[in-house]
Write a protein that holds these residues in place. Structure first.
Motif, PDB file in Angstrom:
ATOM      1  N   VAL A  61       0.860  -1.176   0.000  1.00  0.00           N
ATOM      2  CA  VAL A  61       0.000   0.000   0.000  1.00  0.00           C
ATOM      3  C   VAL A  61       0.897   1.227   0.000  1.00  0.00           C
ATOM      4  N   LYS A  62       0.591   2.200  -0.867  1.00  0.00           N
ATOM      5  CA  LYS A  62       1.471   3.357  -1.024  1.00  0.00           C
ATOM      6  C   LYS A  62       0.752   4.651  -0.663  1.00  0.00           C
ATOM      7  N   GLY A  63       1.553   5.651  -0.223  1.00  0.00           N
ATOM      8  CA  GLY A  63       0.974   6.937   0.116  1.00  0.00           C
ATOM      9  C   GLY A  63       2.034   7.950   0.494  1.00  0.00           C
ATOM     10  N   ASN A  64       1.593   9.008   1.182  1.00  0.00           N
ATOM     11  CA  ASN A  64       2.479  10.078   1.645  1.00  0.00           C
ATOM     12  C   ASN A  64       2.617  10.039   3.158  1.00  0.00           C
ATOM     13  N   TRP A  65       3.789  10.430   3.676  1.00  0.00           N
ATOM     14  CA  TRP A  65       3.977  10.565   5.108  1.00  0.00           C
ATOM     15  C   TRP A  65       4.389  11.990   5.436  1.00  0.00           C
ATOM     16  N   ASN A  76      -1.000   8.935   4.995  1.00  0.00           N
ATOM     17  CA  ASN A  76      -2.204   8.984   4.178  1.00  0.00           C
ATOM     18  C   ASN A  76      -1.933   8.243   2.874  1.00  0.00           C
ATOM     19  N   THR A  77      -2.713   7.210   2.606  1.00  0.00           N
ATOM     20  CA  THR A  77      -2.530   6.472   1.368  1.00  0.00           C
ATOM     21  C   THR A  77      -3.001   7.315   0.185  1.00  0.00           C
ATOM     22  N   PHE A  78      -2.455   7.001  -0.998  1.00  0.00           N
ATOM     23  CA  PHE A  78      -2.889   7.705  -2.203  1.00  0.00           C
ATOM     24  C   PHE A  78      -4.375   7.477  -2.437  1.00  0.00           C
ATOM     25  N   GLU A  79      -4.812   6.237  -2.222  1.00  0.00           N
ATOM     26  CA  GLU A  79      -6.239   5.937  -2.349  1.00  0.00           C
ATOM     27  C   GLU A  79      -6.939   6.310  -1.054  1.00  0.00           C
ATOM     28  N   GLN A  80      -7.974   7.099  -1.166  1.00  0.00           N
ATOM     29  CA  GLN A  80      -8.748   7.534  -0.011  1.00  0.00           C
ATOM     30  C   GLN A  80     -10.220   7.156  -0.204  1.00  0.00           C
ATOM     31  N   ARG A 178      -6.871  -1.068   2.802  1.00  0.00           N
ATOM     32  CA  ARG A 178      -6.812  -0.476   1.465  1.00  0.00           C
ATOM     33  C   ARG A 178      -6.399   0.989   1.522  1.00  0.00           C
ATOM     34  N   PHE A 179      -6.838   1.656   2.592  1.00  0.00           N
ATOM     35  CA  PHE A 179      -6.467   3.052   2.731  1.00  0.00           C
ATOM     36  C   PHE A 179      -6.219   3.408   4.196  1.00  0.00           C
TER      37      PHE A 179
END
Length: 211
Positions: A61-65, A76-80, A178-179
């Motif tokens: 799972v990918k996102g921003n920190w 916060n994951t890219f998928e919201q 997932r998010f």
């Protein structure tokens, strides 16, 4: 003026130093592991969250920190979720006496078999295939639903409502999330702590288990 510039420079390098200490891989998987969790915090303020389960394999799972304090980060994951919070609407039907009608659904479908409890009572009722449950009560303060391991209580602002439609937030029902939305994690002594006390220790990047 020189002192102000010096302070700004020191703050800048202090910030860079703090971020650098946070960046890296957390969690080391043992040999021939059946379960594994790792998080890589990257220098570009993105992260990759790897979860491996013996049944289902590995997921990333990918996102921003974002570093929000010296010892905390926010993920916060890219998928919201499209619908991040539960809402309801209510009305008073004068022809309905001594019971209330509750309709529960998400943005797409009724929540068939969701178990509905009103006013913290012990007894409740499961919604039918249309997400509808009728329960005996005259005044309503709260509605609690249970659905596939998820539970939420909604406070009703008008106790005289006797027909209520609930649209629940997007439920993350997967074993692997997932998010993540504003997920706070604490850093302490080279460990990254989850809310439940579970932690991942910082490790060498060569221990990364995915590409």
């Amino acid at each position: 003026m020189k002192y102000i510039k010096l302070i700004l420079i020191l703050l800048f390098f202090s910030s860079c130093s703090t971020n650098k200490s946070v960046i890296g891989l957390y969690g080391k998987c043992g040999n021939e592991y059946l379960g594994c969790t790792q998080i890589e915090l990257k220098s570009d303020k993105t992260f990759e969250y790897f979860i491996f389960m013996d049944v289902g394999g590995g997921t990333v799972v990918k996102g921003n920190w974002e570093q929000i304090s010296t010892d905390s980060i926010k993920l916060n994951t890219f998928e919201q979720p499209k619908n991040p919070s539960t809402t309801y609407s209510g009305k008073i039907n004068p022809d309905r006496i001594e019971n209330i009608k509750i309709t529960i659904r998400d943005l797409e479908l009724p929540l068939a078999a969701a178990f509905i409890v009103v006013n913290d009572q012990n007894a409740g009722k499961a919604a039918d295939v249309n997400g509808i449950a009728e329960l005996e009560t005259q005044k309503i303060k709260t509605i609690t639903y249970h659905y596939l391991g998820q539970k939420e209580t909604i406070e009703i602002d008008n106790p005289n409502y006797n027909e209520i439609e609930i649209i629940v937030r997007d439920l993350d029902l997967n074993a692997v999330p997932r998010f993540l939305t504003d997920k706070i994690m604490v850093l302490n002594n080279g460990k990254l702590f989850f809310n439940d006390g579970y932690s991942l220790k910082k490790t060498n990047l060569k221990n990364k288990q995915w590409k």
